[in-house]
Each structure stands twice: as C-alpha cells, then as structure tokens.
Design a protein around this motif. Sequence first.
Motif, PDB file in Angstrom:
ATOM      1  N   LYS A   1      -9.672   2.811  -6.677  1.00 17.54           N
ATOM      2  CA  LYS A   1      -8.694   2.880  -7.761  1.00 17.54           C
ATOM      3  C   LYS A   1      -7.314   2.468  -7.247  1.00 17.54           C
ATOM      4  CE  LYS A   1      -6.747   6.040 -11.207  1.00 17.54           C
ATOM      5  NZ  LYS A   1      -6.753   7.423 -11.741  1.00 17.54           N
ATOM      6  N   THR A   2      -6.968   2.947  -6.050  1.00 24.12           N
ATOM      7  CA  THR A   2      -5.679   2.582  -5.452  1.00 24.12           C
ATOM      8  C   THR A   2      -5.607   1.082  -5.198  1.00 24.12           C
ATOM      9  OG1 THR A   2      -5.608   4.747  -4.365  1.00 24.12           O
ATOM     10  CG2 THR A   2      -4.112   3.052  -3.538  1.00 24.12           C
ATOM     11  N   ALA A   3      -6.700   0.518  -4.679  1.00 21.79           N
ATOM     12  CA  ALA A   3      -6.739  -0.925  -4.409  1.00 21.79           C
ATOM     13  C   ALA A   3      -6.529  -1.720  -5.692  1.00 21.79           C
ATOM     14  CB  ALA A   3      -8.070  -1.302  -3.766  1.00 21.79           C
ATOM     15  N   ASN A   4      -7.174  -1.292  -6.766  1.00 26.91           N
ATOM     16  CA  ASN A   4      -7.000  -1.990  -8.050  1.00 26.91           C
ATOM     17  C   ASN A   4      -5.555  -1.894  -8.537  1.00 26.91           C
ATOM     18  OD1 ASN A   4      -9.668  -2.813  -8.207  1.00 26.91           O
ATOM     19  ND2 ASN A   4     -10.321  -0.958  -9.249  1.00 26.91           N
ATOM     20  N   ARG A   5      -4.928  -0.730  -8.316  1.00 30.50           N
ATOM     21  CA  ARG A   5      -3.528  -0.561  -8.720  1.00 30.50           C
ATOM     22  C   ARG A   5      -2.621  -1.473  -7.884  1.00 30.50           C
ATOM     23  NH1 ARG A   5      -2.176   4.416 -11.017  1.00 30.50           N
ATOM     24  NH2 ARG A   5      -0.034   3.631 -10.983  1.00 30.50           N
ATOM     25  N   ILE A   6      -2.907  -1.572  -6.599  1.00 30.12           N
ATOM     26  CA  ILE A   6      -2.090  -2.422  -5.718  1.00 30.12           C
ATOM     27  C   ILE A   6      -2.171  -3.878  -6.178  1.00 30.12           C
ATOM     28  CG2 ILE A   6      -1.878  -3.351  -3.379  1.00 30.12           C
ATOM     29  CD1 ILE A   6      -2.843  -0.599  -2.363  1.00 30.12           C
ATOM     30  N   ILE A   7      -3.401  -4.348  -6.448  1.00 36.78           N
ATOM     31  CA  ILE A   7      -3.586  -5.737  -6.871  1.00 36.78           C
ATOM     32  C   ILE A   7      -2.973  -5.961  -8.246  1.00 36.78           C
ATOM     33  CG2 ILE A   7      -5.291  -7.493  -7.424  1.00 36.78           C
ATOM     34  CD1 ILE A   7      -4.853  -6.891  -4.433  1.00 36.78           C
ATOM     35  N   GLN A   8      -3.077  -4.950  -9.112  1.00 39.76           N
ATOM     36  CA  GLN A   8      -2.440  -5.061 -10.426  1.00 39.76           C
ATOM     37  C   GLN A   8      -0.937  -5.292 -10.267  1.00 39.76           C
ATOM     38  OE1 GLN A   8      -2.223  -1.408 -12.649  1.00 39.76           O
ATOM     39  NE2 GLN A   8      -2.156  -2.456 -14.617  1.00 39.76           N
TER      40      GLN A   8
ATOM     41  N   ALA B   1       0.829  -1.208   0.000  1.00 37.14           N
ATOM     42  CA  ALA B   1       0.000   0.000   0.000  1.00 37.14           C
ATOM     43  C   ALA B   1       0.868   1.264   0.000  1.00 37.14           C
ATOM     44  CB  ALA B   1      -0.934  -0.007   1.206  1.00 37.14           C
ATOM     45  N   LEU B   2       2.047   1.184   0.626  1.00 37.66           N
ATOM     46  CA  LEU B   2       2.925   2.356   0.694  1.00 37.66           C
ATOM     47  C   LEU B   2       3.391   2.826  -0.681  1.00 37.66           C
ATOM     48  CD1 LEU B   2       5.213   1.734   3.815  1.00 37.66           C
ATOM     49  CD2 LEU B   2       3.310   3.333   3.587  1.00 37.66           C
ATOM     50  N   ASP B   3       3.382   1.934  -1.660  1.00 37.63           N
ATOM     51  CA  ASP B   3       3.780   2.327  -3.013  1.00 37.63           C
ATOM     52  C   ASP B   3       2.815   3.359  -3.599  1.00 37.63           C
ATOM     53  OD1 ASP B   3       5.954   0.663  -2.919  1.00 37.63           O
ATOM     54  OD2 ASP B   3       4.943  -1.018  -3.884  1.00 37.63           O
ATOM     55  N   PHE B   4       1.614   3.418  -3.030  1.00 37.44           N
ATOM     56  CA  PHE B   4       0.604   4.360  -3.525  1.00 37.44           C
ATOM     57  C   PHE B   4       0.127   5.264  -2.388  1.00 37.44           C
ATOM     58  CE2 PHE B   4       0.475   0.420  -5.920  1.00 37.44           C
ATOM     59  CZ  PHE B   4       0.585   0.874  -7.229  1.00 37.44           C
ATOM     60  N   LYS B   5       1.066   5.613  -1.498  1.00 37.45           N
ATOM     61  CA  LYS B   5       0.696   6.349  -0.288  1.00 37.45           C
ATOM     62  C   LYS B   5       0.112   7.726  -0.583  1.00 37.45           C
ATOM     63  CE  LYS B   5       5.546   7.690   0.567  1.00 37.45           C
ATOM     64  NZ  LYS B   5       6.162   6.802  -0.428  1.00 37.45           N
ATOM     65  N   LYS B   6       0.557   8.385  -1.664  1.00 36.32           N
ATOM     66  CA  LYS B   6       0.028   9.716  -1.976  1.00 36.32           C
ATOM     67  C   LYS B   6      -1.472   9.660  -2.246  1.00 36.32           C
ATOM     68  CE  LYS B   6       4.323  11.701  -3.786  1.00 36.32           C
ATOM     69  NZ  LYS B   6       5.001  12.292  -4.976  1.00 36.32           N
ATOM     70  N   MET B   7      -1.888   8.673  -3.049  1.00 35.20           N
ATOM     71  CA  MET B   7      -3.311   8.530  -3.353  1.00 35.20           C
ATOM     72  C   MET B   7      -4.100   8.177  -2.098  1.00 35.20           C
ATOM     73  SD  MET B   7      -3.077   6.483  -6.985  1.00 35.20           S
ATOM     74  CE  MET B   7      -4.855   6.486  -7.247  1.00 35.20           C
ATOM     75  N   ILE B   8      -3.504   7.335  -1.254  1.00 38.12           N
ATOM     76  CA  ILE B   8      -4.198   6.935  -0.024  1.00 38.12           C
ATOM     77  C   ILE B   8      -4.345   8.123   0.914  1.00 38.12           C
ATOM     78  CG2 ILE B   8      -4.008   5.511   2.056  1.00 38.12           C
ATOM     79  CD1 ILE B   8      -2.721   3.352   0.322  1.00 38.12           C
TER      80      ILE B   8
END
Length: 666
Positions: free
Chosen positions: A175-182, A11-18
């Motif tokens: 959207k962030t969750a989908n990116r994480i799973i991708q 999740a930290l890879d997308f921390k800005k969006m979170i």
Amino acid sequence: MTTGKRLFHYALDFKKMIIVALVMLTISVVTDLVGPFVAKNVIDQHILGIESVWYETSKGDKTVEFNGKYYKREKYVRKNDDKGEHIQILQVGATFVSIHQKLDFDGKRRFTGDKVIIKKGDNSVSYPAEVISGSQILKFYQPEISGILQLLALYFGLLIVSAIFQFGQRFILQKTANRIIQKMREDVFNHIQRLPIQYFDNLPAGKVVARITNDTEAIRELYVTVLATFFTSAINITGIYVALFILNAKLAAICLLLLPILYLWMIIYRKFASKYNRIIRSRNSDINAMINESIQGMSIIQAFGREKETTSDFEKLNREQFTYQNKLLSLNALTSHNLVGILRNLIFVAFIWYFGAQSLLPANVISLGMLYAFVDYINRLFEPVQGIVNQLANLEQALIAGERVFKLMDEPGENVSEERIPRIKGNVRFEHVSFGYKDREYVLKNINFEAKKGETIALVGHTGSGKSSIMNLLFRFYDSQKGKIVIDGKDIESIPRQTVRQHMGIVLQDPYLFTGTIASNVSLNDPLITREKVEKALKDVGADKVFSHLEKGYYEPVIEKGSTLSSGQRQLISFARALAFNPAILILDEATSSIDTETEAVIQEAMDVLKKGRTTFIIAHRLSTIRNADQILVLDRGVIVERGSHDELMSKEGMYYQMYQLQKGA
C-alpha cells in the motif's frame, strides 16, 4: 543527489507506514525463527530425552515402572525426592537397552550379546546391558507426551502469529509503495505541465509517456517487491545469524564469510546489468514513441503504402531491445541460481568439516537436535539470499527507470504563478524584436509594430516568413533574444506567463479537442465558465446551426482529438472556447484555413462579435478573410516588408497585391 537517495526521500514521506511494516516484519521473522529452537527442544529434550539418566524413586508423577521398580528422569527429579540406583537407556540401531551406569562419552554404538560397546576415535568402552521391549519403551516415552504437545502447540501458535504479521507487513508495504508511486506520477505529470514548449519540440510524446507510465511502474516494483524482499531478507539473515551464534559461535563466524561474497557478487552484477538496463529502457521509450507516431500517422502510412518500411523500422528497434534483453537474461541466469548453489555448497562443506572434526573429540557431544537446528537454519539462510539475488535485476531496472524519471523532473520548469491582474486593455507593441529557435539563427528580425485596443492586426506572408513565431512570442511560448514586447506599457517578460495568458485566447489551425463533450471542450472544466456561458459562446459563433442535428446537442460525447467531428465543427468548438474565456487579446492562427466555404460563412458572421472590444491578431492564408483588418503586416523571411490596410496595400501593388491577385486566379 543520487537516484537511490532521491528514491529514499520519496519513501520518507510515508515513513510512519514503513516503520509499522518493518516492526510487523520483525515480529514475523522472530516468531518464524523460533521454530528450529522449538524443534531442537522436542528432539533433544523429549524424543531423545529418554537416553538420559533415570533414578529409582517412589511411584508418582512422571514415573515409569520397569522391572518392578519405578524410575524418573533426572530432569524431573526434585530435591526432596528419594533417589535410589540409576540406569541409562541407550538406542543401538533399532534396539533399546539399559545400563546401570553413566556414559563416560558417546560415540558409535554396537550391541553384542549382553554388552554395549561405544567407540569414538581411538577410545572404546563397553557396558553390561539389558534389552528393553517395545511396549516398555513406550512407557518411557509416556512422561514426554505432554511436553511434546505443549511445544507443538507453541510451534503452531508461533506460525499463526508469523503468518498474521507477515500478511500485515506485506499489505502495508505494498500500500505504501502504491502511495509513493501515486505521488511520484503526480509530481512528474505536474512538472511536465511546467516545462517550456520548446522542451516538447525535441522529445517525442511517446518517450514522455514511457517515463510517466513504464518507468514509474518499474520504480513501483522497487518499493513493492525489491525493497520488501531486501527488508525481509536483511531481518531474516540477521535473525538467523543471531540464532547460529546462540547455537555455535564458531560455525556462525564461518557462515559470516557469506556476506562479503554476496556483496562482491552484487557489485559485479550491477556493473553489467546497469549498462544493459539503460539500453533496454531507452529502446523501450523509442518503441513507445514510434508506436505513438505510427498510430497518429496511420492514415498517411496506409495512404502511401509505407506499411512495410514502417514495420522494418519497428523491427529494428525491437530486435535491439531483444538482443539486450537476452544479454540481461544470460547475466541473471549466471548470477541467480548458480550463485546460491555455490554459496550453499560452500557453507555445507564448512558445516560438514566443522562437525566432522568436532565428533572426533571424546569430550564433545553433538546432539541430533543441534544438527537439525543447524541444517534448518542454514537452509533458511539461503532463502533470503536467493530472494536478494533474484531481485537484483528488478533493482537495477528500477534504478535506471528512476534515473530517467528524475532526469525529466530535473529539466528546468516554469514557476506556476497564482498572481492575478485586472483585465488588460490590449495595447500591444513590438519594439525591435528579434527571435530564433536556435542561437543566432533568427526567424524574426527587428520587428516593430503597434496594435491598439480593439484593433485587428493581420499577419500574412509565405510559409516560414515568421507569422506563427510572432504569435508564439506574444503568448510567451518562447521569449525573444533581442528587443521587447510591451502590453499596456509593461514588458511582457516582467509578467508571469500564467498571469498574462489569463487575458489571452488562441484558436489554432488544427484545434485540439479532449475526451469529454462539446460543452466540456468549451469550458475545459473551468468552474468559472458556467453552462450559460458555454451555450452563449457556442451560439455566438454560430455553432447552434451546425450542431442542431446532434442527438445530445452540446453534450454530445467527444472522443480523443474529436476524430468523429469534421474539421469545421472542431474549429467552431475552438472558437467558442476562446470566446467563453473572454480574452482581451485574441489570436487566430490560420483558424479558417481548414474550414469549408459554408462553415467559413458562419464564422465570418461571428467574427465581428468575437473581435468587439478585443485586440485581435489574425494569421491568414485566405486573404479574403482579412479585408476588414485595421492593419495588415506582410512578412518575408522574418522582416516586415509592407504594412497598411487592405486598400492601401492594394494601391501599392507590391507583395500583398501579388498574393491577392494570385489567390483570385488572376
């Protein structure tokens, strides 16, 4: 590192969006929680506000005419206004009355004749009173209408702001969750391509598929639903407690008992749920593996009439999963609605006890707006609690799924090397090589031979003699336990696997074709393999004669595994694939065993072209196809028992001679 921490790092890879989503969520929650405060002000300050003290004053803004005089609420009286006598309006049942003095305390009201009697506990007091007509009461409400409308406009404005930010945070979090799973699926898929071949020998393909698809989908629910619910609930609960402490610190402190109870309940739930979920996910993988195996072998199942037995095996796995699904369902039923119902009742008992005790004290006045706000906030408090409890099942499923995915990713893989070396010459030497798929169970024993550049080496022997194992070692699908394999004077284990394979080609007994076209199966979509190279390779192996009748020629669609093509056509494509990559070392693993006589003749014509300038290893059961080999190695139980050319071995009249005569029918 625990599964939870690893999921957190993803999740930290997308921390800005979170962070943006959490800020929007906070704004949404704050604007939503302001609602009860607005409602409290509407009730206490405006709807019930007419029960405050009214002062006689001159006619003006917010004044009300009553009995020929003008009165203004104490709230609206300014310092420079002239204040005369005062009155106070009280509601007793459906009747409104006025008294000419301030209340000493408030409590249970009763109107008899011309008096209002107020009783609270053991205290009682009466006041002379005058009944106010309905039309006159409407006049007293008139100054409050503008204030009520302003607060209602504020309330609806806050609802709109809350809805906008609620939508924004949901969209961004999902959207962030989908990116994480991708990213996770890409990581898992990339990793399985780095795993050594022996890993897949022991794990059914269906189980690997289940981890990449089903398990990652369960993890997606963690980010999309579970964490979103937990974040929302945490911020909501925090905001509600802040509001409760602002309204009444003692009652808010009582409500804090909810948190340790909820935490304890979660620990108990996870203890049992993790066990059930682990078994459910495992059975799900077993079911996937069995379905995959059944589909692959459906022709055998139907040919030998094994439908009933296969169905029985499937039903056994399905029944086990059903049993544990029911156990989990029972656990969820016990800990979701029941938990929230019990906690809600406990809080309301504390609420009733506290306010009941407070109302008995003459000095304490509890407004209706305060009661409304408390009831509203307590009801709101259980919405996020319900959300957390309902998501515990999904949380546990996601953690178990994450554990399974990370277990796959923790399998030691091979580093993918980008190193490239000049084209090798193709001199191969096996020096005292011994190898076994299991420790100390050798299938190859002290193998020694040399293949020089451009030579053709044939390997023959009975099934299980070790022919394919030699090829597995040469291609570095496995590494030997003893001895070494040398190519052009270099130990093969000192060269990265991808680097050495760049100069090697292989044609298997059962060629594998991918979904696409004939041409794409030759080039494998390698940009270095041009259309001209593809067509030349197909022509060189004689495929132009076999595929000339196809409507789209070399660009005829190929479905999974090439099931619409004959075995000979699939093998020709496999030959062309090996030729197009122009390997220095070519391995033919019983490549002509499944080909009809006519197609074999086509391939035999192209063999001289294939072998020219290459070191070629041929594993063959049809001894007629290797008569021209430079060297034939005869293996028996992992040992080379004979070696030489066809004529030399025939003159010895040993094992090779017997095999050749047997195939001729002699």
